[in-house]
Design a protein around this motif. Structure first.
Motif, short mmCIF file in Angstrom:
data_model
loop_
_atom_site.label_atom_id
_atom_site.label_comp_id
_atom_site.label_asym_id
_atom_site.label_seq_id
_atom_site.Cartn_x
_atom_site.Cartn_y
_atom_site.Cartn_z
N SER A 50 0.82 -1.22 0.00
CA SER A 50 0.00 0.00 0.00
C SER A 50 0.85 1.26 0.00
O SER A 50 0.49 2.27 -0.63
N VAL A 51 1.98 1.25 0.72
CA VAL A 51 2.83 2.44 0.74
C VAL A 51 3.34 2.73 -0.66
O VAL A 51 3.26 3.86 -1.16
N TRP A 52 3.88 1.72 -1.29
CA TRP A 52 4.40 1.88 -2.66
C TRP A 52 3.28 2.26 -3.63
O TRP A 52 3.45 3.14 -4.48
N SER A 53 2.10 1.59 -3.48
CA SER A 53 0.98 1.85 -4.40
C SER A 53 0.49 3.29 -4.28
O SER A 53 0.17 3.95 -5.29
N LEU A 54 0.41 3.80 -3.02
CA LEU A 54 -0.04 5.18 -2.83
C LEU A 54 0.97 6.17 -3.40
O LEU A 54 0.60 7.20 -4.02
N LEU A 88 -2.72 6.54 -14.81
CA LEU A 88 -3.31 6.97 -13.53
C LEU A 88 -4.55 6.15 -13.23
O LEU A 88 -4.78 5.74 -12.08
N TRP A 89 -5.38 5.95 -14.23
CA TRP A 89 -6.58 5.12 -14.05
C TRP A 89 -6.21 3.73 -13.49
O TRP A 89 -6.86 3.21 -12.60
N SER A 90 -5.15 3.12 -14.05
CA SER A 90 -4.79 1.75 -13.66
C SER A 90 -4.29 1.63 -12.21
O SER A 90 -4.25 0.54 -11.64
N LEU A 96 -8.15 -0.18 -4.36
CA LEU A 96 -9.55 -0.39 -3.96
C LEU A 96 -9.89 -1.87 -3.76
O LEU A 96 -10.93 -2.18 -3.18
N LYS A 97 -9.00 -2.77 -4.21
CA LYS A 97 -9.24 -4.21 -4.05
C LYS A 97 -7.93 -4.89 -3.65
O LYS A 97 -6.85 -4.38 -3.90
N GLY A 98 -8.04 -6.08 -3.05
CA GLY A 98 -6.86 -6.87 -2.69
C GLY A 98 -6.25 -6.49 -1.36
O GLY A 98 -6.87 -5.83 -0.51
N GLU A 99 -4.97 -6.86 -1.14
CA GLU A 99 -4.27 -6.66 0.12
C GLU A 99 -4.10 -5.19 0.46
O GLU A 99 -4.21 -4.79 1.62
N ASP A 100 -3.83 -4.38 -0.57
CA ASP A 100 -3.65 -2.94 -0.31
C ASP A 100 -4.94 -2.31 0.20
O ASP A 100 -4.91 -1.43 1.08
N ALA A 101 -6.08 -2.73 -0.36
CA ALA A 101 -7.36 -2.21 0.11
C ALA A 101 -7.61 -2.59 1.56
O ALA A 101 -8.15 -1.79 2.34
N ILE A 102 -7.22 -3.82 1.93
CA ILE A 102 -7.41 -4.27 3.33
C ILE A 102 -6.59 -3.39 4.25
O ILE A 102 -7.05 -2.99 5.33
N LEU A 113 -11.60 8.23 0.40
CA LEU A 113 -10.90 9.27 -0.32
C LEU A 113 -10.43 8.78 -1.69
O LEU A 113 -10.56 9.48 -2.70
N ILE A 114 -9.89 7.56 -1.72
CA ILE A 114 -9.41 6.98 -2.97
C ILE A 114 -10.58 6.79 -3.93
O ILE A 114 -10.48 7.11 -5.14
N ALA A 115 -11.68 6.27 -3.39
CA ALA A 115 -12.86 6.04 -4.24
C ALA A 115 -13.39 7.35 -4.83
O ALA A 115 -13.79 7.43 -6.00
#
Length: 633
Positions: A50-54, A88-90, A96-102, A113-115
């Motif tokens: 999640s840190v990297w993804s954000l 950016l879309w990708s 919003l889904k998977g481990e990062d969303a958890i 906020l992300i949504a």
């Protein structure tokens, strides 16, 4: 004795410390497994990337924003804008889904906020791919929409970074704590495991000691002796073995009790250790009961053997004190030498046992006997005889011979004595005494006695059927028959063969009757009630006294042949026989003289008013087929 006491104490308190140690071991193991699982769970607990993804989302959002600024000044950069828009879309679905969303669910409002940002981005799709291509000035409105999202995403990325950093710091601390606890638990496991291992080793030693040592005396036992003999035999060095059976131990056990008997056995053990082992380098073992063995490893000559044997006997014959009682015992010692008397443990023990029982024949006198192979031959003969005697009884291979008893006054045959005969296929004709000894030793005496009684009655019935109605037969009984229902056996045999009571008499020996006097009195009294006549055989050679003779239920006295043999040539023997006859008559008994072999002896006995005579002068024992011709002659 000290070892035995320590063993008792150790056994008594063993469970008190063994159970806590086992509990510590298993509890430590259980807690260690739980904490190890917790450590693995912490180490495996990942919240995705999640840190990297954000940070990627934030970067792509700024790149999209910057591409808009470039496009405003350079219209040919439109494709770069759409490319950045797609990238950016990708980035949004990952968050919003998977481990990062958890992981983002852990931060308040993050996912919302992300949504919201993604929704606004989706709303820009028609503008980016439509109006923006023809009207670059639209970039300003798109950038105004992106600015608040860029600020919010920057803030969320930083917050998420700190959150994850705190989480991993807490996990590291917890893992460190678990590691410390695990180290202590492992130390506990290792310590308790070592203690358990020591206990197992110690118990193994104790069990091995108990398996090879006697519980009463703590001396080596039969198992130890056999193992030691096997090892010594492999070394091929000469040594001697002495087996000991205590004489008189049963009397101490019966009179003072089993506890006193145990104390005596302990005293014997200690004395043999002090006086034999320590002085001659021997090892004393207790084989069980009142049997001991001494392993004489320092044996080199017959002199050494004699010295140790004498020391054993002297040690046992010295006075013992048991519970304030003075006790005197002795020992029968059987000795063997390796390799002269055997080359393995089993053979040496067997031969020593044979020699010991040979020495036991002299009991209660202490005696040592060195094995020789003639003893083995005697044992083998006995074994062969007992096996064949069983077969002979089953197959009716035994016979009876009948020796007439002559009335010296009327010169008529009044009855016959039945004598056992067995022609062995290997050893030939055996004496009745040997056959009876074998039967007594191997538990065949009852069966043999019943056969003699039954066969005598059958033969008597046959003779009476041929006109000899006044005949009767006497049979000899063996020692073990004192313990059976002899009167019932005789009555059954008489009834079976159609004979009246009083047709069969028995002969008892003086020694056997005196050795079992209580049983004998009871049995003989019952026989008298059943009209069975009783003769005391071989009188004068045994243990009976005149007072016993007066009390015994006996109607006939048979003077042993040793007195009759010299009656003609020896005045003393003649006078003694005369007095025995007179005593018998005074006691109301009939008297039979055995072993009459000459006319002079018969005349003297007739003059002494002896009632009956028996011997080769009158007739040798006759086969059944020769009896009637003899009576008819």
């Amino acid at each position: 004795m000290i070892q035995r006491s320590l063993l008792k104490v150790a056994t008594r308190y063993k469970s008190f410390w063994l159970i806590p140690i086992v509990l510590i071991f298993f509890i430590s193991a259980l807690i260690s497994l739980v904490q190890l699982k917790q450590s693995i769970t912490i180490l495996d607990d990942r919240y995705g990337t999640s840190v990297w993804s954000l940070f990627q989302l934030k970067t792509e959002m700024r790149r999209f924003y910057d591409s808009l600024s470039i496009y405003k000044n350079e219209p040919e950069a439109y494709e770069q804008v759409t490319e950045r828009y797609d990238i950016l879309w990708s980035r949004y679905p990952v968050l919003l889904k998977g481990e990062d969303a958890i992981q983002l669910d852990k931060i308040d409002g993050a996912k919302k906020l992300i949504a919201s940002s993604f929704k606004d981005l989706q709303a820009l799709e028609s503008t980016v791919f439509g109006d923006l291509k023809t009207t670059p000035i639209v970039t300003d409105s798109i950038q105004e929409i992106l600015k608040p999202h860029i600020t919010a995403i920057d803030k969320l990325a930083l917050e998420n970074y700190h959150f994850n950093n705190d989480f991993y710091n807490r996990g590291d601390k917890r893992v460190a704590e678990l590691q410390k606890q695990l180290i202590w638990l492992m130390l506990g496991l290792i310590t308790s495991g070592c203690i358990l291992l020591l206990i197992i080793v110690r118990e193994s030693k104790i069990n091995r000691f108990q398996a090879e040592h006697d519980s009463l005396t703590s001396m080596p036992n039969r198992a130890y002796l056999r193992n030691k003999l096997t090892k010594l035999c492999r070394q091929s060095e000469p040594f001697a073995l002495h087996l000991i059976d205590l004489n008189g131990f049963k009397d101490v056990n019966d009179t003072l009790g089993h506890q006193a008997g145990d104390v005596l056995l302990q005293a014997v053990s200690q004395r043999l250790i002090n006086e034999v082992d320590s002085q001659h380098g021997c090892i004393t073992c207790r084989l069980g009961g009142d049997e001991f063995a001494i392993l004489h490893q320092s044996y080199r000559s017959q002199y050494d053997l004699d010295q140790v044997s004498k020391k054993i006997i002297n040690s046992l014959e010295s006075e013992f004190y048991v519970d304030n009682h003075s006790c005197f015992i002795g020992g029968s010692v059987g000795s063997v030498v390796y390799p002269d008397h055997g080359e393995d443990a089993s053979r040496l023990l067997t031969h020593a046992d044979i020699a010991m029982y040979k020495a036991k024949e002299a009991a209660p006198t202490s005696k040592q006997v060195l094995f020789d192979f003639q003893m083995d031959a005697e044992i083998n003969r006995r074994q062969q005889l007992q096996r064949d005697l069983r077969t002979a009884l089953e197959d009716n291979e035994l016979t009876l011979a009948y020796q007439p008893i002559l009335n010296l006054q009327s010169q008529s045959v009044d009855y016959f004595e039945a004598l056992l005969r067995w022609k062995h296929p290997i050893y030939g004709n055996l004496s009745p005494l040997e056959v009876i000894e074998v039967a007594e030793q191997y538990g065949l005496a009852h069966q043999l006695g019943c056969w003699v009684i039954d066969e005598s009655c059958r033969q008597l019935s046959e003779w009476r059927a041929k006109g000899f109605d006044s005949l009767s037969i006497s049979v000899n009984i063996s020692p073990s028959m004192y313990r059976m229902d002899l009167s019932g056996t005789i009555n059954d045999a008489l009834s079976k063969n159609g004979l009246a009571k009083g047709s069969l008499g028995i002969e008892v020996t003086e020694d056997t009757t005196m050795q079992s006097i209580k049983e004998a009195d009871k049995m003989l009294g019952k026989l008298i009630e059943e009209d069975v006549s009783i003769a005391l055989d071989d009188f004068g050679t045994g243990l009976s006294s005149l007072s016993h003779l007066q009390q015994m239920h006996v109607q006939t006295l048979k003077i042993d042949r040793s007195f009759i043999h010299d009656i003609v040539s020896n005045p003393t023997s003649s006078a003694l026989v005369n007095n025995i006859i007179a005593i018998g008559h005074d006691l109301g008994m009939k008297v039979v003289a055995e072993g009459i072999e000459c006319e002079e002896a018969a005349k003297i006995l007739t003059n002494y008013f002896c009632d009956y005579g028996q011997g080769y002068l009158i007739s040798k024992p006759l086969a059944p087929k020769d009896v009637l011709p003899y009576l008819s002659a």
